[in-house]
Scaffold this active site. Structure first.
Site, short mmCIF file in Angstrom:
data_model
loop_
_atom_site.label_atom_id
_atom_site.label_comp_id
_atom_site.label_asym_id
_atom_site.label_seq_id
_atom_site.Cartn_x
_atom_site.Cartn_y
_atom_site.Cartn_z
N LYS A 132 -2.59 6.53 1.56
CA LYS A 132 -2.41 6.96 2.95
C LYS A 132 -1.46 8.16 2.97
CE LYS A 132 -2.68 4.43 7.24
NZ LYS A 132 -4.12 4.46 7.49
N GLU B 167 -16.35 6.19 4.11
CA GLU B 167 -15.71 5.68 5.32
C GLU B 167 -15.66 6.79 6.36
OE1 GLU B 167 -11.47 4.90 5.26
OE2 GLU B 167 -11.26 5.83 3.30
N ARG C 38 0.83 -1.21 0.00
CA ARG C 38 0.00 0.00 0.00
C ARG C 38 0.86 1.25 0.00
NH1 ARG C 38 -4.42 0.10 4.64
NH2 ARG C 38 -2.63 0.66 5.89
#
Ligand SMILES: *Cc1c(COP(=O)(O)O)cnc(C)c1O
Length: 343
Positions: free
Chosen positions: A186, A222, A84
């Site tokens: 992220k 989210e 990720r």
């Protein structure tokens, strides 16, 4: 070898920063990463014009190491954090820190700080924070030429002290991501812009914000830092599908557990704000809490109450939580490759 543990009251630790002895650092310069090393220096010294300070060129990861029932120190799926972080780096025009080196660096930081890994049964874990930032001076808007990759760790307490109380969410008027933006990586910038929204939500008495899809504001995405799982009234598990959701490793692991361990029907699909009242349970998934139950969602005064209620975790959420934490702690056989043994 098991290091002598630090004198820490593991059970009463919160989620805060405690400086440990060693952290990992590697520098990227002239197109290449150096060999990297552990250091005792917890401070980062940067030029005033560093890319991270001016244009927020920074990404991060979060994962944990902990002690299993049979006494091993392990990390949970660090390869997925490496993968990720690679995606995050590519999106912000940063160099990729090689995946194998990422996992090796995680291993060496945990080994060097083994005295801070909480014992089995304490509920506490060693939280690891890998991150990377543009470190050289940039005043014209462009990617940095030099970067620093670091991993530090800090022991953190059990997330649910005295049981998991269901949360109350509010549907936010702010967006956490733009269509075709950076919601799926992220990046520190995703958190900077969520601070105003979360401070406002807390002031209004809510635990978290529920963000909607920024394009139509009809679908659930989210919260600021956790993915949703919903449980239907007939016991199926549903997670929202969208390109602007951060792919939570916990959520992906829980879906696997739901399907392969609990035999539940699992689907990833668009979830509409209008249908939330039809669900029996709702949970927030992330590394820190694994899964936190949601009891109520408030949409501009309209209360949507999950049938699991405000007293405790719903039964399916609890089964998911118990099974995944059982796998993590070595009480239940883990799928191949999920547990990275460090010592
Ligand atoms: C990190 C993060 C999560 C949770 O991901 P995990 O890999 O499960 O810890 C969820 N949403 C956002 C926005 C995040 O940054």
């Amino acid at each position: 070898m098991s290091a002598e543990k630090k004198e820490i009251d593991w059970g009463s630790l919160g989620f805060g920063y405690i400086q440990t002895e060693k952290r990992y650092v590697s520098n990227y310069k002239e197109g290449a990463w150096d060999g990297g090393c552990l250091t005792e220096d917890a401070n980062v010294v940067l030029n005033e014009c560093a890319g991270v300070l001016q244009y927020a060129q920074t990404i991060f990861e979060g994962l944990k190491a902990y002690t299993t029932e049979d006494g091993h120190i392990v990390a949970f799926r660090p390869d997925l954090n490496a993968e990720r972080m690679e995606a995050s780096a590519r999106r912000l025009e940063m160099p990729v820190f090689p995946r194998e080196r990422f996992v090796d660096a995680v291993t060496s930081v945990v080994r060097a700080n083994a005295a801070y890994v909480p014992p089995y049964g304490s509920g506490a874990t060693l939280y690891l924070r890998p991150y990377m930032f543009g470190s050289d001076s940039v005043i014209g808007v462009k990617p940095s030429q030099e970067y620093q990759f670091r991993i530090f760790c800090t022991p953190v307490g059990p997330y649910f002290k005295g049981g998991a109380k269901p949360l109350t969410l509010c549907v936010s008027d702010f967006d956490r991501a733009a269509p075709h933006g950076t919601g799926s990586i992220k990046a520190g910038l995703n958190y900077a812009m969520s601070l105003h929204a979360i401070v406002g939500a807390h002031k209004a008495g809510f635990d978290e914000n529920m963000y909607l899809d920024p394009g139509t504001r009809t679908r659930v995405e989210e919260t600021g830092g956790a993915n949703f799982l919903f449980v239907t009234k007939d016991g199926g598990v549903v997670t929202p599908k969208s390109d602007s959701i951060l792919p939570s490793i916990t959520r992906r692991s829980l879906l696997h557990v739901a399907k392969e361990y609990l035999g539940l029907e699992v689907s990833e699909r668009e979830v509409y704000l209008d249908e939330l009242g039809d669900f029996a349970e709702c949970g927030l998934c992330g590394t820190a809490a694994v899964i936190s139950p949601v009891g109520k969602i408030v949409d501009h005064g309209r209360e949507i109450c999950l049938s699991s209620g405000m007293a405790e975790m719903g039964p399916v959420t609890k089964k998911l939580y118990d099974t995944l934490t059982g796998i993590q702690m070595g009480r239940i056989q883990a799928p191949e490759g999920w547990i990275h043994v460090i010592e």
